[in-house]
Design a protein around this motif. Structure first.
Motif, PDB file in Angstrom:
ATOM      1  N   MET A   1       0.835  -1.200   0.000  1.00 42.35           N
ATOM      2  CA  MET A   1       0.000   0.000   0.000  1.00 42.35           C
ATOM      3  C   MET A   1       0.875   1.258   0.000  1.00 42.35           C
ATOM      4  O   MET A   1       0.555   2.256  -0.652  1.00 42.35           O
ATOM      5  N   GLY A   2       1.996   1.206   0.709  1.00 42.46           N
ATOM      6  CA  GLY A   2       2.905   2.344   0.745  1.00 42.46           C
ATOM      7  C   GLY A   2       3.582   2.616  -0.585  1.00 42.46           C
ATOM      8  O   GLY A   2       4.043   3.724  -0.840  1.00 42.46           O
ATOM      9  N   ASP A   3       3.626   1.601  -1.444  1.00 42.93           N
ATOM     10  CA  ASP A   3       4.238   1.766  -2.758  1.00 42.93           C
ATOM     11  C   ASP A   3       3.284   2.349  -3.794  1.00 42.93           C
ATOM     12  O   ASP A   3       3.692   2.645  -4.915  1.00 42.93           O
ATOM     13  N   LEU A   4       2.018   2.508  -3.421  1.00 44.87           N
ATOM     14  CA  LEU A   4       1.065   3.112  -4.349  1.00 44.87           C
ATOM     15  C   LEU A   4       1.457   4.562  -4.593  1.00 44.87           C
ATOM     16  O   LEU A   4       1.847   5.271  -3.677  1.00 44.87           O
ATOM     17  N   GLU A   5       1.337   4.979  -5.810  1.00 53.37           N
ATOM     18  CA  GLU A   5       1.665   6.358  -6.144  1.00 53.37           C
ATOM     19  C   GLU A   5       0.374   7.126  -6.374  1.00 53.37           C
ATOM     20  O   GLU A   5      -0.305   6.911  -7.382  1.00 53.37           O
ATOM     21  N   PRO A   6       0.039   8.024  -5.461  1.00 45.77           N
ATOM     22  CA  PRO A   6      -1.220   8.766  -5.624  1.00 45.77           C
ATOM     23  C   PRO A   6      -1.140   9.740  -6.791  1.00 45.77           C
ATOM     24  O   PRO A   6      -0.065  10.220  -7.151  1.00 45.77           O
ATOM     25  N   LEU A   7      -2.299   9.989  -7.362  1.00 47.49           N
ATOM     26  CA  LEU A   7      -2.370  10.991  -8.421  1.00 47.49           C
ATOM     27  C   LEU A   7      -2.266  12.369  -7.779  1.00 47.49           C
ATOM     28  O   LEU A   7      -2.888  12.637  -6.757  1.00 47.49           O
ATOM     29  N   THR A   8      -1.484  13.229  -8.380  1.00 43.36           N
ATOM     30  CA  THR A   8      -1.298  14.573  -7.824  1.00 43.36           C
ATOM     31  C   THR A   8      -1.506  15.616  -8.906  1.00 43.36           C
ATOM     32  O   THR A   8      -1.575  15.298 -10.096  1.00 43.36           O
ATOM     33  N   GLY A   9      -1.578  16.859  -8.483  1.00 40.00           N
ATOM     34  CA  GLY A   9      -1.727  17.970  -9.422  1.00 40.00           C
ATOM     35  C   GLY A   9      -2.982  17.837 -10.262  1.00 40.00           C
ATOM     36  O   GLY A   9      -4.042  17.487  -9.758  1.00 40.00           O
ATOM     37  N   GLN A  10      -2.862  18.052 -11.555  1.00 36.88           N
ATOM     38  CA  GLN A  10      -4.001  17.980 -12.475  1.00 36.88           C
ATOM     39  C   GLN A  10      -4.505  16.549 -12.680  1.00 36.88           C
ATOM     40  O   GLN A  10      -5.605  16.341 -13.168  1.00 36.88           O
TER      41      GLN A  10
END
Length: 134
Positions: A113-122
């Motif tokens: 779960m910690g390796d998930l890369e959240p969507l950021t910015g636009q």
């Protein structure tokens, strides 16, 4: 997901989140457990009253959460559904018998779960209300 749900072996929940479950008279909740929980959560008041998610060892990270589910003593419906005659019953049973397996699987799931890369910015959105999409 079952391993991560085991984090509910510690922590508390507000009454309004489990009131329906403890007053429902459903067959998937232990009657004595429901009665005990009703003392902290009146039917028409006390929305913010807190109750431990796990009664036996509420301040210890252990596998009692899974043992409770097998006894129909899950405080939240979303927890109890993990042991309700479905595909996750065998995992709950295994974790209740083998704390080392639970701890290992939990650790691996947390790393994943910690390796998930959240969507950021636009590319991402910030929810105004966490339980609903904008």
């Amino acid at each position: 997901m079952v391993a991560l749900s085991g984090s509910h072996t510690i922590g508390q929940s507000q009454c309004f989140l489990f009131r329906d479950r403890i007053y429902s008279n459903r067959t998937d909740i232990d009657a004595g457990f429901a009665s005990t929980r009703r003392r902290q959560c009146p039917i028409n008041s006390g929305d913010s009253n807190l109750a431990a998610l796990e009664l036996v060892t509420p301040n210890s990270f252990d596998n009692n959460y899974f043992k409770n589910l097998m006894q129909r003593k899950g405080l939240l419906q979303s927890d109890q559904v993990l042991f309700s005659g479905g595909s996750t019953d065998s995992i709950v049973s295994e974790y209740s018998r083998n704390p080392r397996t639970f701890m290992s699987d939990f650790g691996n799931a947390m790393i994943k779960m910690g390796d998930l890369e959240p969507l950021t910015g636009q590319n991402g959105i910030i929810r105004r209300i966490c339980r609903a999409t904008n």
